[in-house]
Design a protein around this motif. Structure first.
Motif, PDB file in Angstrom:
ATOM      1  N   VAL A   1     -31.730  19.981 -11.929  1.00 43.45           N
ATOM      2  CA  VAL A   1     -31.857  18.598 -11.474  1.00 43.45           C
ATOM      3  C   VAL A   1     -32.139  18.612  -9.977  1.00 43.45           C
ATOM      4  O   VAL A   1     -31.361  19.182  -9.203  1.00 43.45           O
ATOM      5  N   ASP A   2     -33.232  18.011  -9.581  1.00 41.40           N
ATOM      6  CA  ASP A   2     -33.648  17.978  -8.174  1.00 41.40           C
ATOM      7  C   ASP A   2     -33.640  19.374  -7.552  1.00 41.40           C
ATOM      8  O   ASP A   2     -33.224  19.557  -6.409  1.00 41.40           O
TER       9      ASP A   2
ATOM     10  N   PRO B   1     -28.966   6.544  -8.319  1.00 41.69           N
ATOM     11  CA  PRO B   1     -30.233   6.458  -7.586  1.00 41.69           C
ATOM     12  C   PRO B   1     -30.563   7.831  -6.969  1.00 41.69           C
ATOM     13  O   PRO B   1     -29.658   8.607  -6.650  1.00 41.69           O
ATOM     14  N   THR B   2     -31.831   8.108  -6.800  1.00 41.64           N
ATOM     15  CA  THR B   2     -32.295   9.430  -6.374  1.00 41.64           C
ATOM     16  C   THR B   2     -31.567   9.958  -5.141  1.00 41.64           C
ATOM     17  O   THR B   2     -31.104  11.102  -5.133  1.00 41.64           O
ATOM     18  N   LEU B   3     -31.439   9.153  -4.085  1.00 44.27           N
ATOM     19  CA  LEU B   3     -30.807   9.624  -2.853  1.00 44.27           C
ATOM     20  C   LEU B   3     -29.344   9.991  -3.093  1.00 44.27           C
ATOM     21  O   LEU B   3     -28.871  11.040  -2.639  1.00 44.27           O
ATOM     22  N   GLU B   4     -28.612   9.144  -3.817  1.00 42.29           N
ATOM     23  CA  GLU B   4     -27.207   9.420  -4.094  1.00 42.29           C
ATOM     24  C   GLU B   4     -27.061  10.700  -4.928  1.00 42.29           C
ATOM     25  O   GLU B   4     -26.193  11.526  -4.668  1.00 42.29           O
ATOM     26  N   ARG B   5     -27.920  10.848  -5.934  1.00 40.25           N
ATOM     27  CA  ARG B   5     -27.881  12.047  -6.777  1.00 40.25           C
ATOM     28  C   ARG B   5     -28.141  13.304  -5.933  1.00 40.25           C
ATOM     29  O   ARG B   5     -27.467  14.314  -6.082  1.00 40.25           O
ATOM     30  N   LYS B   6     -29.088  13.204  -4.989  1.00 40.40           N
ATOM     31  CA  LYS B   6     -29.390  14.351  -4.127  1.00 40.40           C
ATOM     32  C   LYS B   6     -28.196  14.725  -3.259  1.00 40.40           C
ATOM     33  O   LYS B   6     -27.922  15.902  -3.039  1.00 40.40           O
TER      34      LYS B   6
END
Length: 175
Positions: free
Chosen positions: A11-12, A44-49
């Motif tokens: 993931v990412d 959301p993408t930023l939080e997941r990153k």
């Protein structure tokens, strides 16, 4: 607690084990793995990153191994209050070091701090991989340090250096 289903994924760019409820966490002494619950994938993408970077930083630094070795010393002397205190301090230092690396890599301390609080709320009822007594009050301290103005951090260092210099002067001047 029933058996957790899990599957490997990337993931990412971070190799993870996706679980039903365990995590986010880094586990494993000899081969560290990042565990993330399914709900992290929906962030959301930023939080997941931020979540993935935090756990991957723990994995890269072998933090799980360090904390495991320290915990093993407690098995030998569980009555040793100083060791319990040292483990708590080490856990805090490990988390604060990881927080610093994540913010240095991804940026905004305020966004990261809000996410730490959000993750803490989301995991408060989930099965724990770390004893609760080690983490009590730790989040508040981490957030205060992350959100402290940069000037205040520099001033604190300056004052500590001045106090140490003053103490050294007094010691050297005392007959």
């Amino acid at each position: 607690m029933g058996r957790q289903s899990r599957h490997a994924a990337v993931v990412d760019g971070v190799p993870v084990l996706v679980t039903d409820a365990l995590g986010p966490a880094t586990v494993g002494v000899f081969r560290s793995r990042v565990l993330v619950p399914r709900w992290v994938l929906a962030l959301p993408t930023l939080e997941r990153k931020y979540v993935l970077r935090h756990e991957d930083e723990h994995r890269k630094a072998n933090d799980a191994r360090l904390l495991c070795v320290m915990s093993l010393t407690l098995l030998l002397t569980p009555w040793n209050v100083a060791l319990w205190w040292a483990l708590r301090r080490l856990s805090l230092a490990v988390e604060m070091d990881c927080d610093t690396r994540v913010v240095a890599a991804l940026g905004d301390a305020r966004t990261y701090s809000e996410l730490l609080f959000k993750v803490a709320q989301a995991t408060s009822h989930a099965p724990r991989l770390q004893p609760g007594f080690i983490g009590r009050g730790m989040l508040e301290r981490r957030l205060k340090i992350l959100l402290a103005p940069r000037e205040l951090r520099g001033t604190g260092r300056l004052m500590l250096t001045a106090a140490a210099g003053g103490l050294l002067y007094i010691v050297l001047r005392t007959p």
